[in-house]
Design an enzyme around this catalytic site. Structure first.
Site, mmCIF file in Angstrom:
data_model
loop_
_atom_site.group_PDB
_atom_site.id
_atom_site.type_symbol
_atom_site.label_atom_id
_atom_site.label_comp_id
_atom_site.label_asym_id
_atom_site.label_seq_id
_atom_site.Cartn_x
_atom_site.Cartn_y
_atom_site.Cartn_z
ATOM 1 N N CYS A 160 0.840 -1.210 0.000
ATOM 2 C CA CYS A 160 0.000 0.000 0.000
ATOM 3 C C CYS A 160 0.873 1.257 0.000
ATOM 4 C CB CYS A 160 -0.921 -0.029 1.217
ATOM 5 S SG CYS A 160 -1.804 1.514 1.535
ATOM 6 N N CYS B 233 -0.008 3.861 2.718
ATOM 7 C CA CYS B 233 0.416 3.353 4.033
ATOM 8 C C CYS B 233 1.871 3.713 4.301
ATOM 9 C CB CYS B 233 0.262 1.836 4.094
ATOM 10 S SG CYS B 233 -1.431 1.240 3.877
#
Length: 302
Positions: A31, A34
Site C-alpha cells: 500500500c 500506508c
C-alpha cells in the site's frame, strides 16, 4: 509501536486501551499511502511520549482482525479508548491532520503529567505519607489548573490537615463552579460548616448546647443542622450523617432539602479514591459509604 496479531491483540490493544488511547493502523506492505502515513504515526507516537500507543496490523496477514473492524480500504486508523473504538480515519493524512485528530482525544502533556502526579499522591496517601501526597497534588493543580479532580483531592487533603486558609486559596479559582458540581459543592459545604463553627459555635461546649436544644425540642431542625455542621467541622462524618438523617426522617424537604444535600456532600467527601481493577471487574464500594447510601435511600423513598 508494536505489530499486532490475533495472538496479542487482546493484551496489546484492548487491555492497553484501558490505560492509554491506542491508535490501530491497518496497513499492508504493498500500500503506497500506508508507506507515507506510517512514518508520520511513528514520529507522533515518539513526540507524544506515551500519551497514546501505536499498534500496527497487517491487514493481509491478519484478515480476521481486519474483518472484525470492518476494514474496507487501507490505510485505516481506529482509535480505541476503554476497550472500545471511539474514532478513526481512512487514507493518508498529513502530520497536521493526524495531530489534530489525536488532540481531540489524547490528553495534553499537562493533563498527562497531572494524572501521574495524582496517582503518585494516592500511592503516598495509601502509605500514610501526607507530605508527599500534598506536594504531588499541589504540582498536579499547578500543572493543569483545569483538572477539577486533582483540585478536589488537593483541597480535601488541606482541609483534612486543618489548613483551612490554604484550602480556601486553592478553592477560590473554582468556587463559581461549586453550585453545578457535586464534588466541588461538597468541599464548599465542608468549608461553610467550618465557617459556621468559627462564627457561631462556642468551642468545646458547642455540642452540649446543641444537645440541650434538641432534647428540649426534637424538631428544632436549626439546632440539629447546626450540630451536624459542628460534627462536619470535627470530621466526624458518620455522626454528622446520623444527625442529618434525624432531620430527614421528620421533614425530608426542610429548608429546600438542605439536610439531604449536605448528607450527599458528606458522601462525596468520604468516598475513597477509585482503585484500578482488572478489565471487566467492578471495584468494590466502600462499606461505610454503601451503608449510608442505603440508609439515605430508605429514608428519602419511604
Amino acid at each position: 509501536m508494536i505489530d499486532v496479531t490475533v495472538e496479542n491483540f487482546e493484551a496489546e490493544v484492548i487491555a492497553a486501551s484501558m490505560e492509554v488511547p491506542v491508535l490501530v493502523d491497518f496497513w499492508a506492505p504493498w500500500c503506497g499511502p500506508c508507506k507515507s502515513l506510517g512514518p508520520v504515526l511513528e514520529k507522533l507516537e515518539t513526540e507524544y511520549a506515551g500519551r497514546f500507543k501505536l499498534a500496527k496490523i497487517d491487514s493481509d496477514q491478519e484478515q480476521q482482525l481486519a474483518g472484525m473492524f470492518g476494514i474496507r480500504s487501507i490505510p485505516t486508523c481506529v482509535l480505541l479508548m476503554g476497550g472500545q473504538p471511539v474514532d478513526g480515519f481512512t487514507g493518508a493524512q498529513t502530520e497536521g491532520q493526524v495531530r489534530a485528530f489525536l488532540d481531540k482525544h489524547v490528553p495534553s502533556a499537562e493533563e498527562a503529567l497531572a494524572e501521574v502526579e495524582e496517582d503518585l499522591a494516592q500511592d503516598a496517601l495509601a502509605e500514610g505519607d501526607t507530605d508527599t501526597a500534598l506536594e504531588k497534588l499541589q504540582h498536579a493543580v499547578a500543572t493543569d489548573p483545569a483538572n477539577d479532580d486533582a483540585r478536589f483531592d488537593y483541597v480535601k487533603l488541606l482541609l483534612q490537615l486543618g489548613r483551612e486558609d490554604d484550602a480556601k486559596v486553592a478553592f477560590a479559582p473554582v468556587i463559581a463552579k461549586a453550585a453545578a458540581s457535586r464534588r466541588l459543592g461538597a468541599l464548599k459545604a465542608w468549608m461553610d460548616a467550618l465557617d459556621f463553627v468559627a462564627v457561631s459555635a462556642s468551642g468545646a461546649g458547642a455540642e452540649a448546647e446543641f444537645d440541650a436544644k434538641i432534647a428540649a425540642n426534637k424538631r428544632d431542625f436549626d439546632a440539629r443542622f447546626g450540630r451536624a455542621r459542628w460534627l462536619m467541622a470535627q470530621q466526624r462524618w458518620t455522626d454528622a450523617m446520623d444527625e442529618l438523617l434525624d432531620i430527614l426522617m421528620r421533614d425530608k424537604a426542610w429548608s429546600d432539602e438542605l439536610a439531604r444535600k449536605t448528607y450527599v456532600a458528606i458522601l462525596e467527601i468520604i468516598e475513597p479514591p477509585k482503585v484500578k481493577v482488572a478489565d471487566g471487574q467492578i471495584p468494590p464500594e466502600d462499606p461505610v459509604v454503601a451503608s449510608y447510601r442505603r440508609r439515605l435511600s430508605s429514608v428519602v423513598l419511604s
